[in-house]
Structure formats: C-alpha cells, structure tokens
Scaffold this motif. Structure first.
Motif, short mmCIF file in Angstrom:
data_model
loop_
_atom_site.label_atom_id
_atom_site.label_comp_id
_atom_site.label_asym_id
_atom_site.label_seq_id
_atom_site.Cartn_x
_atom_site.Cartn_y
_atom_site.Cartn_z
N GLY A 114 0.73 -1.36 -0.07
CA GLY A 114 -0.10 -0.07 0.02
C GLY A 114 0.87 1.19 0.06
N LYS A 115 1.76 1.20 0.83
CA LYS A 115 2.91 2.33 0.69
C LYS A 115 3.49 2.63 -0.59
CE LYS A 115 4.49 2.25 5.63
NZ LYS A 115 5.64 1.75 6.56
N PHE A 116 3.63 1.51 -1.21
CA PHE A 116 4.48 1.80 -2.69
C PHE A 116 3.34 2.37 -3.51
CE2 PHE A 116 8.31 -0.33 -1.94
CZ PHE A 116 9.16 -0.14 -2.83
N ALA A 117 1.97 1.85 -3.45
CA ALA A 117 0.80 2.22 -4.08
C ALA A 117 0.75 3.70 -4.13
CB ALA A 117 -0.25 1.51 -4.00
N GLU A 179 -7.34 -7.32 0.59
CA GLU A 179 -8.08 -7.99 1.38
C GLU A 179 -8.26 -9.78 1.16
OE1 GLU A 179 -9.94 -8.24 5.10
OE2 GLU A 179 -9.79 -6.39 3.93
N GLY A 180 -8.14 -10.53 2.23
CA GLY A 180 -8.07 -11.88 1.93
C GLY A 180 -6.89 -12.69 1.64
N GLN A 181 -5.80 -11.71 1.01
CA GLN A 181 -4.61 -12.36 0.48
C GLN A 181 -4.08 -13.21 1.79
OE1 GLN A 181 -4.03 -13.07 -2.78
NE2 GLN A 181 -6.42 -11.89 -2.78
N GLY A 182 -3.21 -14.33 1.83
CA GLY A 182 -2.72 -14.92 2.88
C GLY A 182 -1.21 -14.32 2.64
N LEU A 183 -0.29 -15.27 3.75
CA LEU A 183 1.15 -14.85 3.62
C LEU A 183 1.73 -15.15 2.41
CD1 LEU A 183 3.45 -14.12 5.39
CD2 LEU A 183 3.67 -16.60 6.14
N LEU A 184 1.72 -16.47 1.80
CA LEU A 184 2.29 -16.77 0.34
C LEU A 184 2.00 -15.83 -0.50
CD1 LEU A 184 2.04 -20.55 0.27
CD2 LEU A 184 3.88 -19.10 1.43
N SER A 185 0.74 -15.20 -0.78
CA SER A 185 0.19 -14.51 -1.81
C SER A 185 0.86 -13.12 -1.59
CB SER A 185 -1.12 -14.43 -1.95
OG SER A 185 -1.43 -13.18 -2.87
N LEU A 186 0.90 -12.76 -0.30
CA LEU A 186 1.44 -11.37 -0.10
C LEU A 186 2.95 -11.23 0.02
CD1 LEU A 186 -0.80 -10.44 3.18
CD2 LEU A 186 -0.82 -9.13 0.82
N THR A 187 3.58 -12.18 0.10
CA THR A 187 5.19 -12.49 -0.07
C THR A 187 5.46 -12.28 -1.53
OG1 THR A 187 5.36 -13.77 1.90
CG2 THR A 187 7.11 -13.82 0.32
N ALA A 188 4.50 -13.00 -2.20
CA ALA A 188 4.96 -12.92 -3.87
C ALA A 188 4.84 -11.43 -4.30
CB ALA A 188 4.02 -13.84 -4.67
N LEU A 189 3.56 -10.81 -3.57
CA LEU A 189 3.12 -9.52 -4.02
C LEU A 189 4.19 -8.37 -3.90
CD1 LEU A 189 -0.82 -9.63 -3.49
CD2 LEU A 189 0.46 -9.59 -5.72
N VAL A 190 4.70 -8.70 -2.54
CA VAL A 190 5.92 -7.89 -2.00
C VAL A 190 7.04 -8.02 -2.94
CG1 VAL A 190 7.41 -7.58 -0.35
CG2 VAL A 190 5.08 -7.58 0.19
N SER A 191 7.21 -9.20 -3.36
CA SER A 191 8.36 -9.54 -4.24
C SER A 191 8.38 -8.76 -5.65
CB SER A 191 8.68 -10.94 -4.49
OG SER A 191 9.75 -11.01 -5.60
N ILE A 192 7.09 -8.75 -6.17
CA ILE A 192 6.66 -8.08 -7.50
C ILE A 192 6.83 -6.56 -6.91
CG2 ILE A 192 4.72 -7.80 -8.98
CD1 ILE A 192 3.87 -10.76 -8.46
N THR A 193 6.28 -6.22 -6.17
CA THR A 193 6.42 -4.81 -5.79
C THR A 193 7.60 -4.27 -5.90
OG1 THR A 193 4.22 -4.73 -4.51
CG2 THR A 193 5.82 -2.98 -4.01
N GLY A 194 8.57 -4.83 -5.09
CA GLY A 194 10.00 -4.69 -4.99
C GLY A 194 10.82 -4.68 -6.44
N THR A 196 9.33 -4.23 -9.36
CA THR A 196 8.99 -3.46 -10.29
C THR A 196 8.91 -1.97 -9.97
OG1 THR A 196 6.64 -3.85 -9.61
CG2 THR A 196 7.32 -5.11 -11.32
N GLY A 197 9.16 -1.99 -8.54
CA GLY A 197 9.07 -0.43 -7.82
C GLY A 197 7.75 -0.20 -7.89
N SER A 198 6.53 -0.94 -8.18
CA SER A 198 5.16 -0.41 -8.01
C SER A 198 4.30 -1.39 -7.55
CB SER A 198 4.75 -0.27 -9.65
OG SER A 198 3.47 -0.05 -9.80
N GLY A 199 3.53 -0.93 -6.38
CA GLY A 199 2.36 -1.44 -5.67
C GLY A 199 1.22 -1.63 -6.61
N LEU A 200 1.01 -0.57 -7.63
CA LEU A 200 -0.28 -0.46 -8.25
C LEU A 200 0.09 -1.74 -9.41
CD1 LEU A 200 -0.46 3.32 -8.91
CD2 LEU A 200 -1.77 1.81 -7.49
N LEU A 201 1.09 -1.88 -9.93
CA LEU A 201 1.28 -3.01 -11.09
C LEU A 201 1.09 -4.27 -10.02
CD1 LEU A 201 4.28 -1.85 -12.95
CD2 LEU A 201 2.00 -1.75 -13.70
N ALA A 202 1.37 -4.40 -8.83
CA ALA A 202 1.21 -5.65 -8.25
C ALA A 202 -0.28 -5.91 -8.08
CB ALA A 202 2.01 -5.82 -6.96
N ILE A 203 -0.84 -4.76 -7.66
CA ILE A 203 -2.49 -4.92 -7.51
C ILE A 203 -3.18 -5.23 -8.60
CG2 ILE A 203 -4.60 -3.69 -6.86
CD1 ILE A 203 -2.81 -2.30 -4.74
#
Length: 259
Positions: A114-117, A179-194, A196-203
């Motif tokens: 969310g901070k990245f977004a 909402e509803g994303q578990g640990l594995l999904s959020l870890t993967a999304l954090v990786s994608i965010t880091g 790409t430099g974009s939380g919006l692209l991850a979402i």
C-alpha cells in the motif's frame, strides 16, 4: 521503501535476503537421492528421501496449499546436481522466505504494498524527452485507467519527483484490494512490488487487470528508454534477467493461489 521490503524478506541461506551472499559461502553437497511431492494435513510438501523439507534458518516445516507450487519446488530440488545452489531455486527461496517470516508478518507486507501504491512509480512522470513522456503515457496511463475503473478510484499523477499525496479514499480502496490475501500471496506480491517498484502494478496483476508481460514492460519504461539511448550493458542485462526469473516465480505463486 525498497530497503524496508528487503528487510522484511530477509531469511537464512535460501531466503531472498541472503541470496546475494550465496556465492560467498560454500555450497552444501546434494544429500538426497529421491524428490517427491506428498499431501499431508498441513498441505502439500516436498520430500527428500521421504523426509519433508524444512526452512534452513528456523527449521520450520514447509507446506503449501497447492500442488502446483509444491511441484515447482520439487523440480528445483530435483535439478540440483553435485551441490545444492539456492540461487538456482527461486521458488524454494520465495516459499522459505514466506514460511520463515511467519503469519504475523502478513499485515506488514500488505502495508508495504500500500505504501508503494501511494507513492508509485506510475504516478511520477518525466517532462522530457518527449519520447520518454510518450512511452510513460502509453504504458502507465492505461494501467491507471484500468485500476481507476475497476476500483472506482482517482489518481493524481505529477511531473517530477516532489511528493504528491493521493486521495485517502483511493488508498483505502487499494488496501481493500489486498483483503483476503494470505502470507504466501502477500510475500509474492511484495516481491513483485520490490522488483517493479510499483504497488499499483502488483495489485493490477493480482486482479488480472494486466498480464505479467504488461506489468514487466510498464516497470521498465525508463530503463528501456536508457537502453535505446546508450545501448545494452551486459552486466545490467544479466541482472535484469535474474530479476525476471524472480518476477516470474512470484507471478507463478500468485496465479497458483488464485486458481
């Protein structure tokens, strides 16, 4: 914020945080013959000579909710030859990183996305040269429009690097998108965010508003512009190739969990 993401994902040996140091340590010899996937009450596990794997740091048992993820991990274990090289095992490292982080880290991972977004790559634009301006508009505006329509939000892009606050309602709805994303999904999304430099692209990827290739292209608009100007740098392209492997691995986790 990149530093915060890296700190959040630090792990032992097979985790992202220590992967950059693998070449500085002696690799362990392959200590197993057979690799398989088994189903247990905890989920799917990879077995080495019939023994379930554990994380290398805290020795936590590794179980995942889908056969696809377990099979990807098993394939990496099976591909090891004389030595076990974690740098060739992106799925194992990603899942170990999540497991060792623990469920208590899930809210922090969600908050980081969310901070990245709220201060996102897509929201800070160049004013020159025109070719770069056009590229950013072509790849970034489309992503913002899809997000805006899907979540009924508004964005306020700006030119330059001075912070531009986004509407509170936009940030709240983007947080709700996780909402509803578990640990594995959020870890993967954090990786994608880091990466790409974009939380919006991850979402956008999570909600299937953009394909993985579209996300990758959007994340590298500035870099690709520099390549067109100055040509390819061999070391930089090698690093980019490694990032793509990590990116594709994280995407595979998101897609497996979605399925």
């Amino acid at each position: 914020m990149r530093d915060q993401l890296e700190d959040a994902l630090k792990n032992q040996e097979f985790g992202y945080g220590q992967a950059q140091h693998i070449n500085q340590i002696e690799l362990p010899k392959r200590f197993y013959k057979n690799v398989d996937v088994a189903r247990t009450e905890a989920g799917f596990v990879v077995t080495l000579d019939e023994k379930p794997t554990r994380t290398p740091g805290r020795k936590v048992p590794v179980a995942v909710p889908t056969h696809a993820i377990a099979q990807a991990m098993a394939t990496e274990w099976a591909a090891q030859e004389k030595y076990v090289d974690p740098t060739t095992m992106p799925m194992v490292r990603l899942i170990n990183s999540a497991v060792e982080s623990g469920e208590e880290q899930a809210p922090a991972f969600r908050a980081e996305i969310g901070k990245f977004a709220g201060n996102d790559l897509l929201l800070y634009r160049a004013d020159t040269p025109q070719e770069l301006v056009d590229d950013q508009e072509r790849h970034w505006d489309g992503a913002l429009v899809k997000l805006a329509r899907h979540f009924d939000v508004a964005f306020q892009p700006t030119i330059g690097i001075i912070h531009q606050a986004q509407p509170v309602s936009t940030l709240q709805r983007l947080d709700a998108a996780l909402e509803g994303q578990g640990l594995l999904s959020l870890t993967a999304l954090v990786s994608i965010t880091g990466i790409t430099g974009s939380g919006l692209l991850a979402i956008a990827l999570l909600h299937q508003l953009l394909t993985s290739d579209e996300v990758w292209t959007a994340a590298h608009v500035d870099e690709d512009h520099q390549i067109r100007l100055w040509g390819e740098d061999e070391e930089a392209m090698e690093r980019r190739g490694k990032r793509r492997v990590e990116f594709d691995t994280a995407v595979a986790v998101v897609e497996a969990l979605r399925a």
